[in-house]
Write an enzyme that holds these catalytic residues in place. Structure first.
Site, short mmCIF file in Angstrom:
data_model
loop_
_atom_site.label_atom_id
_atom_site.label_comp_id
_atom_site.label_asym_id
_atom_site.label_seq_id
_atom_site.Cartn_x
_atom_site.Cartn_y
_atom_site.Cartn_z
N GLY A 1 -23.26 105.50 54.94
CA GLY A 1 -23.25 106.24 53.67
C GLY A 1 -21.92 106.93 53.50
CG ASN A 2 -20.35 107.84 50.11
OD1 ASN A 2 -20.71 108.81 49.44
ND2 ASN A 2 -20.54 106.58 49.70
CE1 TYR A 3 -19.88 113.56 55.95
CE2 TYR A 3 -17.69 112.59 55.68
CZ TYR A 3 -18.72 113.04 56.51
OH TYR A 3 -18.60 112.98 57.86
CB ALA B 1 -19.32 107.60 46.34
#
Ligand code: CTP
Length: 407
Positions: free
Chosen positions: A212-214, A280
């Site tokens: 995943g990402n932030y 994102a």
């Protein structure tokens, strides 16, 4: 969120039997998130009790120029009250009050406040059918309309007199709808279909792990809220976030993976006039994902083979029609403007919002962001570090300026 949320509303109640309905009207306005201050004419107190109204509005009820129960004679300043209000709703408006409003009489607090008000004033007459038909009364209503007041017409039906005909006050839900529609009619994106994506995507590795990402989704949610405030019907497709949305005009569709986001975006894209891809989206996903948790004994799984996800934005650019506006986001660390401009070309965008990781307080997780807006013809607009809600407003202002003719 309702368009009435956070609005300061004066609810003027005058002395007619329909005043009992104003209790429900007050309830609906409060439920919409408005701050409601009730002003009663002296005779309205014969029909509804201040205690009921103050309990529901959570404010003292005003009726007199001076608070007679207070030894210090506190003045209920009608000028301040009028300036406080974003809108003034007089319901029911009796024939007596209408006539005084039309001739600038100010012999009670409600009338003095009305005469001092600069905000939109809505009035909902209520009276018996022959009073309503009376030419003097009709003339007063027309005069009030000609002064710019907004008339909420009466309904037809059973009247308190036992007669049947025109004169019943409009029902509280109808009054609320009337006001909401009136406030919405000048909004710049009224009834426009807007598609916004937000948040990260999670690409599953096994039953408990993901790539995943932030991204927190804050920017996309802020964009959705601003679009709804401008009158749009918004579809917000969001990856996993901890945010919630409470707005009548934002439909939220939750997804987890890029593939799910792609599938939902495709369903809604064709009917969308403006699409903003602020999500994102993960560029890659594991080639395969395990149903069960991978145990650490499985040493042969220490590396994960990745395959590319579909580039949703690119697909949208390739399938865009002439009336659609497509806006992407770009997160860059170097040669930012150059790369962002290239993305406009490569993905056939109308504009791009550039986030630079070099700016403090900008990007993932923060409540603030610092963006540069670049349109298809290369015009660059740099914005200061601002709250994401304000950034969202700037972005829509810019879109409205650039694409005024298309929108
Ligand atoms: N995006 C998308 N689908 C993907 C990846 C990104 O739709 N699989 C969209 C994002 O929502 C964003 C834009 O593409 O609007 C830019 O994403 P970014 O990661 O900055 O650029 P990329 O196109 O992935 O290019 P690069 O990684 O080379 O910077």
């Amino acid at each position: 969120m309702s368009i009435l949320s956070g609005k300061n509303i004066l609810l003027g109640i005058t002395g007619g039997i329909a005043a009992y309905k104003s209790i429900f009207l007050l309830r609906l306005l409060v439920k919409s998130g408005a701050n409601v201050q009730v002003i009663l004419t002296p005779s309205a107190k014969d029909f509804v009790t201040p205690l009921t109204l103050s309990t529901l509005s959570n404010r003292p009820i005003l009726s007199d120029f001076f608070d007679k129960n207070n030894q210090n004679k506190v003045w209920n300043n009608h000028v301040d009250l009028a300036l406080w209000a974003d809108l003034f709703v007089i319901a029911p408006a009796t024939s007596n009050t209408l006539s005084k409003m039309a001739s600038a009489r100010a012999d009670n607090l409600l009338l003095a406040t009305y005469l001092s008000s600069k905000c939109p004033v809505y009035f909902a007459p209520a009276m018996d059918l022959d009073m309503h038909k009376n030419m003097a009364n009709k003339e007063n209503i027309n005069r009030l309309i000609s002064f710019g007041n907004k008339h909420i017409p009466v309904n037809s039906g059973f009247l308190a007199s036992g007669l049947e005909g025109e004169g019943r006050m409009s029902e509280p839900p109808e009054i609320v709808d009337f006001i909401k529609n009136d406030l919405r009619k000048d909004l710049k994106l009224l009834n426009k279909k807007i598609l916004i994506t937000a948040g990260p995507t999670y690409e599953s590795i096994d039953a408990v792990r993901f790539i995943g990402n932030y991204s927190t989704g804050k920017m996309g949610f802020a964009l959705a809220k601003v679009a709804a405030k401008l009158g749009a019907d918004v579809t917000l497709i969001s990856g996993p976030t901890s945010l919630s949305m409470n707005d009548d005009y934002v439909k939220v569709i939750n997804v987890i993976t890029a593939d799910q986001m792609f599938s939902e975006v495709k369903k809604h894209y064709e009917s969308s006039e403006i699409t903003i891809m602020s999500a994102a989206v993960s560029d890659f996903k594991p080639r395969s994902s395990f149903d069960k948790k991978i145990k650490k004994e499985n040493k042969n799984l220490l590396s994960i083979e990745l395959v590319e996800n579909v580039d949703i934005l690119k697909y949208l650019g390739e399938n865009k029609n002439n009336n659609q506006i497509l806006v992407g986001f770009a997160l860059e660390t170097d040669n930012e403007v150059e790369y962002a401009k290239l993305k406009i070309q490569k993905k056939n965008l109308d504009a791009i919002i550039l986030n630079s990781l070099n700016d403090k307080g900008a990007g993932f997780g923060h409540d603030t962001n610092k963006v540069t807006y670049i349109n298809f013809s290369g015009t660059i607009q740099k914005f200061k570090l601002k709250l994401k809600d304000e950034v969202a407003k700037d972005i829509f202002d810019q879109i409205l300026t650039d694409f005024n003719e298309k929108i």
